[in-house]
Design an enzyme around this catalytic site. Structure first.
Site, PDB file in Angstrom:
ATOM      1  N   CYS A  57      70.546 -14.844  42.367  1.00 13.78           N
ATOM      2  CA  CYS A  57      69.781 -14.431  41.780  1.00 13.78           C
ATOM      3  C   CYS A  57      68.822 -15.985  40.906  1.00 13.78           C
ATOM      4  O   CYS A  57      69.061 -15.647  39.651  1.00 13.78           O
ATOM      5  CB  CYS A  57      69.464 -13.219  40.789  1.00 13.78           C
ATOM      6  SG  CYS A  57      67.673 -12.383  40.289  1.00 13.78           S
ATOM      7  N   CYS A  61      67.772 -12.951  33.465  1.00 11.87           N
ATOM      8  CA  CYS A  61      68.353 -11.325  32.297  1.00 11.87           C
ATOM      9  C   CYS A  61      69.646 -11.735  31.934  1.00 11.87           C
ATOM     10  O   CYS A  61      70.465 -11.961  32.823  1.00 11.87           O
ATOM     11  CB  CYS A  61      67.922 -10.238  33.058  1.00 11.87           C
ATOM     12  SG  CYS A  61      67.087 -10.063  33.769  1.00 11.87           S
ATOM     13  N   CYS A  64      72.747 -10.109  32.573  1.00 10.20           N
ATOM     14  CA  CYS A  64      73.175  -9.827  34.325  1.00 10.20           C
ATOM     15  C   CYS A  64      73.901 -10.877  35.300  1.00 10.20           C
ATOM     16  O   CYS A  64      73.518 -12.469  35.085  1.00 10.20           O
ATOM     17  CB  CYS A  64      71.966  -9.442  35.171  1.00 10.20           C
ATOM     18  SG  CYS A  64      72.116  -9.475  36.296  1.00 10.20           S
ATOM     19  N   CYS A 101      70.886   4.693  46.785  1.00  2.85           N
ATOM     20  CA  CYS A 101      70.486   3.312  46.542  1.00  2.85           C
ATOM     21  C   CYS A 101      70.184   2.419  46.876  1.00  2.85           C
ATOM     22  O   CYS A 101      71.728   2.620  47.154  1.00  2.85           O
ATOM     23  CB  CYS A 101      70.119   3.468  44.595  1.00  2.85           C
ATOM     24  SG  CYS A 101      69.897   4.664  43.963  1.00  2.85           S
ATOM     25  N   CYS A 132      65.800   4.910  47.681  1.00  3.89           N
ATOM     26  CA  CYS A 132      65.520   4.757  46.824  1.00  3.89           C
ATOM     27  C   CYS A 132      66.066   2.427  47.355  1.00  3.89           C
ATOM     28  O   CYS A 132      67.550   2.013  47.471  1.00  3.89           O
ATOM     29  CB  CYS A 132      66.324   4.655  45.786  1.00  3.89           C
ATOM     30  SG  CYS A 132      65.316   3.807  44.174  1.00  3.89           S
ATOM     31  N   CYS A 192      61.150   5.294  39.545  1.00  9.12           N
ATOM     32  CA  CYS A 192      62.079   4.894  38.967  1.00  9.12           C
ATOM     33  C   CYS A 192      62.139   3.996  37.703  1.00  9.12           C
ATOM     34  O   CYS A 192      61.853   2.689  38.901  1.00  9.12           O
ATOM     35  CB  CYS A 192      63.287   5.091  40.106  1.00  9.12           C
ATOM     36  SG  CYS A 192      65.139   5.001  39.413  1.00  9.12           S
ATOM     37  N   ARG A 264      68.745   9.536  33.977  1.00  2.00           N
ATOM     38  CA  ARG A 264      70.009   9.286  35.254  1.00  2.00           C
ATOM     39  C   ARG A 264      70.814   8.594  33.575  1.00  2.00           C
ATOM     40  O   ARG A 264      70.747   7.155  32.921  1.00  2.00           O
ATOM     41  CB  ARG A 264      70.162   8.771  35.991  1.00  2.00           C
ATOM     42  CG  ARG A 264      70.941   8.350  36.652  1.00  2.00           C
ATOM     43  CD  ARG A 264      70.398   7.223  38.014  1.00  2.00           C
ATOM     44  NE  ARG A 264      70.145   8.535  38.651  1.00  2.00           N
ATOM     45  CZ  ARG A 264      69.000   8.033  39.489  1.00  2.00           C
ATOM     46  NH1 ARG A 264      68.470   6.596  39.328  1.00  2.00           N
ATOM     47  NH2 ARG A 264      67.888   8.935  39.969  1.00  2.00           N
TER      48      ARG A 264
HETATM   49  S1  SF4 Z   1      68.578  -7.910  37.014  1.00  2.00           S
HETATM   50 FE1  SF4 Z   1      70.026  -9.309  37.688  1.00  2.00          FE
HETATM   51  S2  SF4 Z   1      69.561  -8.824  40.116  1.00  2.00           S
HETATM   52 FE2  SF4 Z   1      67.784  -8.282  38.979  1.00  2.00          FE
HETATM   53  S3  SF4 Z   1      66.476  -9.499  38.722  1.00  2.00           S
HETATM   54 FE3  SF4 Z   1      67.708 -10.107  36.704  1.00  2.00          FE
HETATM   55  S4  SF4 Z   1      69.239 -11.208  36.913  1.00  2.00           S
HETATM   56 FE4  SF4 Z   1      68.250 -10.947  39.409  1.00  2.00          FE
END
Ligand code: SF4
Length: 349
Positions: A57, A61, A64, A101, A132, A192, A264
């Site tokens: 990705c 974040c 993540c 989901c 979802c 959600c 949740r």
């Molecule tokens: S949480 Fe992970 S998968 Fe989702 S946008 Fe952020 S880096 Fe990408």
């Protein structure tokens, strides 16, 4: 704010923070009382989660393992074939889930992906499951297309407070997240959206996150509350563990501030004791991610979840966990664990 059952029409910072400062047992009593006004307190909704496109990705974040910027050992997999997704959906349904989901590690879907996604939605709906997706940011036209294809829910978490957000994510703005939620709502899908506890945020940030959610034009239909799972290789790999009572407080505050939303329990249940989970249910949580495997850390398996629900006398949206049903579900629950486990992950992160 005084301990009254009457919620303000719009939550203020001081009213929300006051909830976090209430004596815990008072707060739990209040949350449980609110919960009983709107839900059957014995019923827990089960959602199963599948990663339909894993890793690589472009977002940053900090929690993540799927971000391409961190070395976490999570590989990159392309968008799954429709039949693979539907096979997992069938297993989820057989194991007792009512909602399926699907998560894709994208900044946003490309328009060229939509026909494939639309066929997946159609297939999942034909199985009689609620659908979802969580695919990143959506344009208004993409949201309209997904809604037209029959998508029931769209997940897009705010993650944390507006002020703390730039400490966790720099590749998109808070307002962009809110814009996606608007597109989802205007397209007629159910929202959600929730957040994560344990990112290094303050109590004020936790209260602010819940205010953002509760003061949306309509509160989200589902509010996932995650506890950070620190993953090696991410910037938050050495995050301090969250005190379970602080987590329970956040769940209780979410229940009081969003009385009609499903709250949740999401990431982090593997690290929680049964007693902590039971107190979260007492605090008004009424939904769990069920049968999913985190990419790098396991979620409780179905057997453990069913055993806990049974111990607590709770029912799933499909009915009570009676002894004969329990045995059948235990047998069925073994099946998803034998295949595709690497495909399951926590899309709420
Ligand atoms: S949480 Fe992970 S998968 Fe989702 S946008 Fe952020 S880096 Fe990408």
């Amino acid at each position: 704010m005084e301990s009254t059952m009457t919620a303000p029409l719009r939550w203020t910072q001081s009213a929300a923070e006051a909830l976090f400062n209430e004596p815990l047992l008072e707060l739990l009593f209040r949350a449980q009382s609110v919960h009983r006004q709107h839900f059957n307190p014995r019923v827990i909704q089960l959602s199963t989660l599948l990663s339909i496109k894993t890793g690589n990705c472009p977002e940053d974040c900090k929690y993540c393992p799927q971000s391409a910027r961190y070395h976490t050992g999570v590989g990159s997999e392309p968008l799954m074939e429709i039949e693979q997704v539907l096979a997992a959906a069938r297993r989820a349904k057989a194991s007792g889930a009512s909602r399926f989901c699907m998560g894709a590690a994208w900044k946003n879907p490309k328009d060229r992906d939509l026909p494939h996604l639309e066929r997946i939605i159609d297939g999942v709906k034909r199985l009689g499951l609620e659908s979802c997706m969580t695919l990143g940011m959506l344009s208004a036209s993409q949201a309209q297309r997904l809604a037209k294809a029959g998508l029931d829910y769209y997940n897009h978490n705010l993650d944390t407070s507006r002020d703390f957000y730039p400490s966790i994510i720099t590749t998109r703005r808070y307002q962009e997240r809110l814009d996606t939620l608007s597109h989802v709502r205007e397209a007629g899908m159910k929202v959600c959206s929730g957040g994560i506890v344990g990112l290094g945020e303050s109590v004020r940030d936790r209260a602010s996150l819940l205010i953002e959610l509760a003061n949306l034009p309509e509160p989200p239909h589902s509010v996932p509350i995650n506890m950070l799972v620190s993953v090696a290789g991410t910037p938050l790999e050495n995050g301090s563990p969250v005190d379970p009572f602080d987590f329970i407080r956040t769940v209780a505050a979410a229940r009081i501030m969003m009385p009609t939303s499903y709250v949740r329990l999401s990431a982090g249940r593997e690290q929680m004791s049964e007693q902590t989970q039971a107190m979260c249910f007492m605090a008004g949580a009424n939904s769990i991610f069920y049968g999913c495997q985190l990419l790098t850390t396991p979620n409780p398996n179905e057997n453990r979840d069913l055993a806990l629900l049974k111990k607590l006398g709770l029912e799933t949206a499909h009915g009570s966990v009676a002894p004969e049903e329990d045995e059948r579900l235990h047998r069925l629950a073994e099946r998803p664990k034998e295949a595709d486990t690497a495909l399951y992950y926590n899309a709420a992160r």
